[in-house]
Design an enzyme around this catalytic site. Structure first.
Site, mmCIF file in Angstrom:
data_model
loop_
_atom_site.group_PDB
_atom_site.id
_atom_site.type_symbol
_atom_site.label_atom_id
_atom_site.label_comp_id
_atom_site.label_asym_id
_atom_site.label_seq_id
_atom_site.Cartn_x
_atom_site.Cartn_y
_atom_site.Cartn_z
ATOM 1 N N ASP A 115 0.869 -1.162 0.000
ATOM 2 C CA ASP A 115 0.000 0.000 0.000
ATOM 3 C C ASP A 115 0.916 1.225 0.000
ATOM 4 O OD1 ASP A 115 -2.394 1.621 0.437
ATOM 5 O OD2 ASP A 115 -1.638 1.845 2.479
ATOM 6 N N ASP A 155 -0.159 5.227 0.936
ATOM 7 C CA ASP A 155 -0.419 6.131 2.056
ATOM 8 C C ASP A 155 -0.432 5.386 3.377
ATOM 9 O OD1 ASP A 155 -0.886 8.921 1.189
ATOM 10 O OD2 ASP A 155 -2.459 8.043 -0.046
#
Length: 231
Positions: A8, A10
């Site tokens: 991922d 953020d």
């Protein structure tokens, strides 16, 4: 054998949530909405902008919501240009994976402009064979589709892949895709991430438990690890 790492963006590769939080605070004040860190953690983290705006400002038309989201992200990029920093150990992990011949990809709900911007600022875009964006798919996180698309592109399987996530929606997406997933406790408590199915929760990529797991992962990645005592 471990063949691929999926990240991922953020809150996982970078601790960008404080910048997002401050930007959302400023933007939403224009609509008379005040948010605190707990509200942000439970209502924003890992979600698409369209979901956030529909939830908080249902009176806006789709066009108005899109304009608001675009304006917020432009302000985020302006602030992040000087404030964005990687989580400790990220660069070393990405470099190690490249030496090991592991495939690497990014799976994110971030808008395309943000994803490209952050990877450019970090200077590691070329390390990733694929960047899967939730906005480009019929279903984003928490649906497993983004991770399934990434595995299909990299020609790997859940049994030979390791994912890194920080948000509830991201954890649900990766775990539902059958991938052993490591939680980064940058936006959620370790207990919350374990409850969502994390096999291991770490504060950053320097954690020695991750190093031990990656070394063992050259032969096999377990689905679960013993959890630390709460005492």
């Amino acid at each position: 054998m471990l063949k691929a790492l999926l990240f991922d963006l953020d809150g996982t590769m970078v601790d960008s949530d404080p910048i997002h939080f401050q930007t959302w605070q400023e933007v939403l004040r224009e609509y008379g909405i005040e948010i605190d860190s707990e509200f942000y953690r439970t209502r924003f983290s890992g979600k698409l902008n369209v979901q956030i705006i529909q939830d908080l400002l249902p009176q806006l038309s789709p066009e108005e919501g899109q304009e608001l989201g675009d304006r917020k992200e432009a302000e985020f990029r302006k602030r992040a240009e000087t404030l964005l920093t990687p989580l400790p150990g990220l660069f070393e992990l990405v470099a190690w994976a490249k030496v090991q011949g592991l495939k690497q990809g990014v799976v994110t709900n971030a808008p395309k402009e943000n994803a490209e911007f952050m990877l450019q600022v970090l200077g590691i875009r070329d390390s990733f064979a694929v960047v899967v964006l939730g906005d480009d798919l019929p279903k984003g996180k928490p649906d497993p589709m983004p991770y399934q698309v990434a595995m299909n592109f990299l020609e790997t399987s859940p049994e030979t892949t390791l994912a890194f996530e920080d948000s509830p929606s991201g954890m649900c997406s990766a775990v539902s895709a059958g991938i052993p997933t490591i939680g980064l406790a940058s936006t959620q408590s370790p207990q919350k991430l374990y409850e969502l199915g994390a096999m291991l929760v770490i504060p950053d990529f320097v954690d020695s438990r991750l190093q031990d797991l990656l070394r063992s992962g050259q032969s096999a990645i377990p689905k679960e690890l013993p959890r630390p005592s709460s005492n």
